[in-house]
Design a protein around this motif. Structure first.
Motif, PDB file in Angstrom:
ATOM      1  N   ARG A  74       0.965  -1.266  -0.076  1.00  0.00           N
ATOM      2  CA  ARG A  74      -0.060   0.005  -0.009  1.00  0.00           C
ATOM      3  C   ARG A  74       0.903   1.258  -0.122  1.00  0.00           C
ATOM      4  NH1 ARG A  74      -2.655  -4.003   1.696  1.00  0.00           N
ATOM      5  NH2 ARG A  74      -4.951  -4.308   1.543  1.00  0.00           N
ATOM      6  N   PRO A  75       0.451   2.313  -0.663  1.00  0.00           N
ATOM      7  CA  PRO A  75       1.343   3.459  -0.833  1.00  0.00           C
ATOM      8  C   PRO A  75       1.520   3.985   0.581  1.00  0.00           C
ATOM      9  CG  PRO A  75      -0.823   3.891  -1.507  1.00  0.00           C
ATOM     10  CD  PRO A  75      -0.842   2.544  -1.182  1.00  0.00           C
ATOM     11  N   ILE A  76       2.657   4.426   0.908  1.00  0.00           N
ATOM     12  CA  ILE A  76       3.110   5.040   2.328  1.00  0.00           C
ATOM     13  C   ILE A  76       2.876   6.543   2.103  1.00  0.00           C
ATOM     14  CG2 ILE A  76       5.153   5.444   3.822  1.00  0.00           C
ATOM     15  CD1 ILE A  76       6.278   2.946   2.593  1.00  0.00           C
ATOM     16  N   ALA A  77       2.238   7.106   3.174  1.00  0.00           N
ATOM     17  CA  ALA A  77       1.804   8.614   3.197  1.00  0.00           C
ATOM     18  C   ALA A  77       3.104   9.548   2.777  1.00  0.00           C
ATOM     19  CB  ALA A  77       1.328   8.877   4.562  1.00  0.00           C
ATOM     20  N   GLY A  78       2.970  10.371   2.216  1.00  0.00           N
ATOM     21  CA  GLY A  78       4.027  11.210   1.830  1.00  0.00           C
ATOM     22  C   GLY A  78       5.055  10.817   0.880  1.00  0.00           C
ATOM     23  N   ARG A  79       4.997   9.526   0.359  1.00  0.00           N
ATOM     24  CA  ARG A  79       5.782   8.971  -0.528  1.00  0.00           C
ATOM     25  C   ARG A  79       4.959   8.606  -1.933  1.00  0.00           C
ATOM     26  NH1 ARG A  79       9.865   4.697   2.363  1.00  0.00           N
ATOM     27  NH2 ARG A  79      10.972   6.359   3.786  1.00  0.00           N
ATOM     28  N   GLU A  80       3.747   9.150  -2.220  1.00  0.00           N
ATOM     29  CA  GLU A  80       3.261   8.831  -3.440  1.00  0.00           C
ATOM     30  C   GLU A  80       4.081   9.525  -4.731  1.00  0.00           C
ATOM     31  OE1 GLU A  80       1.575  10.451  -0.908  1.00  0.00           O
ATOM     32  OE2 GLU A  80       0.371   8.888  -0.124  1.00  0.00           O
TER      33      GLU A  80
END
Length: 81
Positions: A74-80
């Protein structure tokens, strides 16, 4: 001088938590203080009962595909991006 010792009362039996008091003094007066315990976390079997109540894994047409879907990153917050 008052000294306190911790014990757990189950039925009519005291189980000492720490070292018990010296019993050479004769009779020992015991006072009970009810301590409200923290609410316990759900037992793992409760989760399994919930799954079973929803039909268990029989509701999953392709368990292997479901497992792959659950394990996708799942995408990590702030690393999209």
């Amino acid at each position: 001088m008052k000294t306190s010792y911790s014990a757990i009362l189950r039925g009519d039996t005291l189980t000492w938590i720490d070292n018990p008091p010296q019993t050479t003094l004769g009779a020992i007066e015991v006072r009970v203080v009810l301590v409200q315990s923290e609410p316990s976390a759900p037992h793992p079997i409760d989760f399994l009962d919930g799954i079973a109540a929803r039909g268990g894994i029989a509701d999953i047409p392709d368990p292997a595909a479901w497992q792959r879907e659950q394990r996708t990153d799942r995408p990590i917050a702030g690393r999209e991006g």
